[in-house]
Design an enzyme around this catalytic site. Sequence first.
Site, PDB file in Angstrom:
ATOM      1  N   GLN A  46       0.825  -1.208   0.000  1.00  0.00           N
ATOM      2  CA  GLN A  46       0.000   0.000   0.000  1.00  0.00           C
ATOM      3  C   GLN A  46       0.859   1.259   0.000  1.00  0.00           C
ATOM      4  OE1 GLN A  46      -2.277   0.845   3.606  1.00  0.00           O
ATOM      5  NE2 GLN A  46      -4.026   1.420   2.361  1.00  0.00           N
ATOM      6  N   GLU A  52     -10.286  -1.173   4.687  1.00  0.00           N
ATOM      7  CA  GLU A  52      -9.174  -1.299   5.626  1.00  0.00           C
ATOM      8  C   GLU A  52      -9.683  -1.210   7.063  1.00  0.00           C
ATOM      9  OE1 GLU A  52      -6.165   1.648   5.035  1.00  0.00           O
ATOM     10  OE2 GLU A  52      -4.708   0.586   6.268  1.00  0.00           O
TER      11      GLU A  52
END
Lengths: 387, 308
Positions: A128, A249
């Site tokens: 990420q 997330e």
Amino acid sequence: MDLTPTEEEREFRARLREWLAKVLPELPAKPSPDDWPGRRAYDAGWQRRLYDAGYAGLHWPVDAGGQGAGPTRHLIFLEETERAGAPYVGANFVGLLHAGPTIAAEGTAAQRARWLPPVLRGDEVWCQGFSEPGAGSDLAALRTRAVRDGDEYVVTGSKIWTSHAEVADWCELLVRTTPVGPDTPKHRGITWLAMPMDAPGVTVRPLRTLAGSTEFAEMFLDEVRVPVGNRVGAEDDGWRVTMVTLSFERGTAFVGEVVACRRTLGDLARTAKANGRWDDPVVRRALGRLHGEFGALWRLTQWNVGESERSGGVPGIGGSVFKLAYSHARQELYDVAAQVLGAGSLVLDEEWVLDRLSSLSYTIAAGTSQIQRNIVAERILGLPKGR
Amino acid sequence: MDFQPTEEQRDLRAGVRNLLAGRYGREALRASVESGVCVDRDLWRELGEAGFFALRLPEAEGGVGLGLPEAVLVFEEAGRALVPGPLVATHLAAGAVPGAAAGTAVVTASDLDGSLVAHWGEADAVLGLPGFASTPAEPVRSADPLTPLHRVASAPMPGDHRDEGALLTAALQAGSALRTLELAVRYAGEREQFGRPIGSFQAVKHLCAEMLVRAELARTAVYAAAVTGDPAETAAAKLLADEAAVRNARDCLQVHGGMGFTWEADVHLHLKRAWVRAEQWRTAAEAEELLAADLLEGAVQRVQRRPE
């Protein structure tokens, strides 16, 4: 309100339990925490077994390579795999829990076909690229630039706190495609790209965490060329796509860990009983309280997952509520573990001591608790924006 | 499995909210504080007619025939409206004490530790204590103006009802926690200092955000325990809801600043009632001990089932 499993759910659980009992003894030994290639291979091997047995992407849409099962199946899967002591997602966590769901929700048919099956098979690992030096919690203040050149973006800048960067094939990368100006607020002008990690100009440098591990890395991007076809969502519309990623997330990525915490609590109770700490009412009652709290967190998960399913599969803002409660409870759990271990909690090789150290990141990563409180206050409670 | 409330359950909750908003709004609440009359017999009967007390009584016995999940939803609303009186004990007495189901009788219970009993003087009966009228009881001054207390020589807690009493009390606490959150958010949005609403300051925002987290976790725990009926989940629900009600009331008071410390603001009424309920049916210490025992039992069983 009904928590009784259906006949199908019961059968699914029984089948899964049987399968786990068969495959877990065949797994190779776990590699050491700092053996990154070893960890990647181990996690990929487990993911491949799940894929072959039809347990990968249980709650992903069928046209995204998933099984199209309801979210309840996924929760049963998490409960059973944790109960059996199966490996967790490991190096696959960004692909399976953030980038994959984002591409499933926002990507084109071609993008879904290109990126999702390899994630489910464990063939490709993602990382990420959101945080930057100087722009962590203020995510929209990112400065990594992407300039369009024909059918490519040329990307220059740097990222930080990038977990699994060393072994990743792809990076979900946020870049600035339009500079901040009087007419362009910083939330506009951001674009979400899938960047190949082997592209020329990508340099990864590991960072050492307070736990002593090289869990994450810095990433330097020097005129990296990314095809325009790797853009998910429209140019300058990356903030909206990012919000989808963040909702996964915060909303679902930690779900499996709650089950793991409940298991740890049971282990702690047995240890405390064996070493005499159980007789201390302060320790005993702290363990009892956490048992109640983690039980409620699991119920909150079932609640949130049911709610997100009704609203189209993207977790709602309730994820911030969950993340706030969970990240603090997790730190409390390991502080109580230290009470159970006593001075033993100073020995790095003791069980739970490394977990205690890594739990310190939970109130920082994926948006600090302070940022989550702002989100809850402004977006759920409707309090005015301010400082 | 579907944990979300059904359409009917949502309607039931909305119906009770409307009834209470019309019948026991802020003026009625303040009127009971001024008069010292905590149990309004007319309201009690109206609650009875709406099925509040007979909710879980089988239809064959004149009840509504619903279950604990429905009961916690309506108790959450009563907690939100801060309805005074022995709601839980009267509900538990439905079917056992004449008049309880219809709301024509007020039934209290000896649900506090030690020798104190709430609403003794206003009650027609005490759950599990026949002939209570001849028991000597001394009135004492109560911290909560809407929960009168008597000191009684001996009144044993009705053991059979302990889990249900704790759960329904937890539902009242969850409702109160949600209500004080609403009061705090409304005040923070209206009250200005330094030229802007105080709700725009992070210090205030973060208090409110934590209130929501506590209230939502408590509410989920209450709903789950109502569905499963599990004693450990019930203990967790009581523990988390007590904490949410007490701490939310305190944070609400803090958000109100000097106003919060006055008799005129309602927040002290929520706080004092939350303190009373935290002592009823199952205290935090008892809940934690029960949960600890459940944790250890489960952990030991797991090892025995599956040698590691």
